[in-house]
Design a protein around this motif. Sequence first.
Motif, mmCIF file in Angstrom:
data_model
loop_
_atom_site.group_PDB
_atom_site.id
_atom_site.type_symbol
_atom_site.label_atom_id
_atom_site.label_comp_id
_atom_site.label_asym_id
_atom_site.label_seq_id
_atom_site.Cartn_x
_atom_site.Cartn_y
_atom_site.Cartn_z
ATOM 1 N N ALA A 1 0.832 -1.210 0.000
ATOM 2 C CA ALA A 1 0.000 0.000 0.000
ATOM 3 C C ALA A 1 0.864 1.256 0.000
ATOM 4 C CB ALA A 1 -0.924 -0.017 1.212
ATOM 5 N N LEU A 2 1.917 1.256 0.795
ATOM 6 C CA LEU A 2 2.779 2.442 0.853
ATOM 7 C C LEU A 2 3.575 2.629 -0.432
ATOM 8 C CD1 LEU A 2 4.240 2.880 4.445
ATOM 9 C CD2 LEU A 2 3.036 4.555 3.050
ATOM 10 N N VAL A 3 3.953 1.541 -1.080
ATOM 11 C CA VAL A 3 4.613 1.662 -2.384
ATOM 12 C C VAL A 3 3.681 2.339 -3.383
ATOM 13 C CG1 VAL A 3 5.432 0.341 -4.379
ATOM 14 C CG2 VAL A 3 6.248 -0.240 -2.094
ATOM 15 N N ALA A 4 2.406 1.948 -3.387
ATOM 16 C CA ALA A 4 1.433 2.564 -4.291
ATOM 17 C C ALA A 4 1.259 4.048 -3.972
ATOM 18 C CB ALA A 4 0.095 1.839 -4.183
ATOM 19 N N LEU A 5 1.153 4.388 -2.689
ATOM 20 C CA LEU A 5 0.992 5.789 -2.293
ATOM 21 C C LEU A 5 2.239 6.598 -2.629
ATOM 22 C CD1 LEU A 5 -0.747 5.338 1.178
ATOM 23 C CD2 LEU A 5 -1.801 6.057 -0.970
ATOM 24 N N ALA A 6 3.412 6.003 -2.420
ATOM 25 C CA ALA A 6 4.661 6.709 -2.726
ATOM 26 C C ALA A 6 4.785 6.964 -4.221
ATOM 27 C CB ALA A 6 5.858 5.896 -2.220
ATOM 28 N N TRP B 1 10.745 -6.986 3.629
ATOM 29 C CA TRP B 1 9.496 -6.239 3.477
ATOM 30 C C TRP B 1 9.477 -5.021 4.401
ATOM 31 C CZ3 TRP B 1 6.494 -6.102 -0.406
ATOM 32 C CH2 TRP B 1 6.235 -7.233 -1.186
ATOM 33 N N ALA B 2 10.084 -5.151 5.576
ATOM 34 C CA ALA B 2 10.163 -4.001 6.486
ATOM 35 C C ALA B 2 10.996 -2.885 5.868
ATOM 36 C CB ALA B 2 10.753 -4.435 7.834
ATOM 37 N N PHE B 3 12.072 -3.244 5.168
ATOM 38 C CA PHE B 3 12.889 -2.227 4.481
ATOM 39 C C PHE B 3 12.096 -1.567 3.357
ATOM 40 C CE2 PHE B 3 16.672 -5.005 5.793
ATOM 41 C CZ PHE B 3 16.905 -4.241 6.928
ATOM 42 N N VAL B 4 11.308 -2.379 2.623
ATOM 43 C CA VAL B 4 10.473 -1.816 1.558
ATOM 44 C C VAL B 4 9.469 -0.829 2.150
ATOM 45 C CG1 VAL B 4 8.707 -2.359 -0.172
ATOM 46 C CG2 VAL B 4 10.723 -3.828 0.057
ATOM 47 N N LEU B 5 8.875 -1.193 3.272
ATOM 48 C CA LEU B 5 7.908 -0.324 3.942
ATOM 49 C C LEU B 5 8.544 0.996 4.352
ATOM 50 C CD1 LEU B 5 5.056 -0.049 5.313
ATOM 51 C CD2 LEU B 5 6.103 -1.029 7.352
ATOM 52 N N ALA B 6 9.719 0.916 4.975
ATOM 53 C CA ALA B 6 10.400 2.133 5.419
ATOM 54 C C ALA B 6 10.814 3.009 4.245
ATOM 55 C CB ALA B 6 11.625 1.761 6.259
ATOM 56 N N GLY B 7 11.332 2.386 3.169
ATOM 57 C CA GLY B 7 11.737 3.165 1.999
ATOM 58 C C GLY B 7 10.565 3.853 1.338
ATOM 59 N N ALA B 8 9.436 3.138 1.216
ATOM 60 C CA ALA B 8 8.248 3.741 0.609
ATOM 61 C C ALA B 8 7.728 4.896 1.456
ATOM 62 C CB ALA B 8 7.166 2.680 0.431
ATOM 63 N N ALA B 9 7.779 4.751 2.778
ATOM 64 C CA ALA B 9 7.326 5.837 3.659
ATOM 65 C C ALA B 9 8.193 7.077 3.486
ATOM 66 C CB ALA B 9 7.354 5.364 5.118
ATOM 67 N N LEU B 10 9.495 6.883 3.338
ATOM 68 C CA LEU B 10 10.393 8.023 3.135
ATOM 69 C C LEU B 10 10.110 8.722 1.809
ATOM 70 C CD1 LEU B 10 13.798 6.611 4.453
ATOM 71 C CD2 LEU B 10 12.398 8.408 5.495
#
Length: 218
Positions: free
Chosen positions: A129-134, A189-198
């Motif tokens: 979801a965060l990748v899509a929003l980013a 996946w946690a790294f993907v989440l953090a990167g997308a949030a940034l």
Amino acid sequence: MRVTTGVLGQLARPVLRAMPWRALGAGAAAGLLLAALPRLTSADFDPRSALILLRGAVLSFALGLTFLLDDPARQVTVAVPTRRMLRAALRTALVAPLAALWWTAAVLLIPAQARPPVGDITLEAAAAALVALAASAAAIRLTDEAEPGQRLAIALLATSMAAALLFPESWGLFAMPKDKWWTTGHQHWAFVLAGAALVWASCGPEPVRRRRLRLTPS
């Protein structure tokens, strides 16, 4: 502009009307249909098959989220005093409770005996979801396109398929429960989440200055 509760209340109604509900609803409905297949078909799904369906449901919902910041009136709203980051955050805040309810329903539709570890698959869903929003926020910041959602959805779908085929098995991003890479994969996946949030946070503010091509006489 000072942000107050009154300002947010005044913004909520026009933002609700401008939300791309059709695209969001289509992604959510398709995702729930995938998650409901084991119950609709009355078939005995094993955990691996159920996980594939749940991942498909996550991807479907994420494709809908790529439309979240689409605004046909972008060239008009760019001049309003309310900052774009606030408008984008308000859209995200309005859809977040619905996304949580959707995810709860999707998980519960999977039969308990075939349901993957909820915490791990929830991490995957949040990252997608965060990748899509980013991606949506980056497209709005870097281009003048008013409705990049369709192009982003196609790109996200193609990227997801390529990632499933090309990412090294040792990364474990698409591992199955009890596979040796399952735990490692969820660290990634946690790294993907953090990167997308940034990326999402950095693309929220209006650019200080847009790059323009200037032609100077020779």
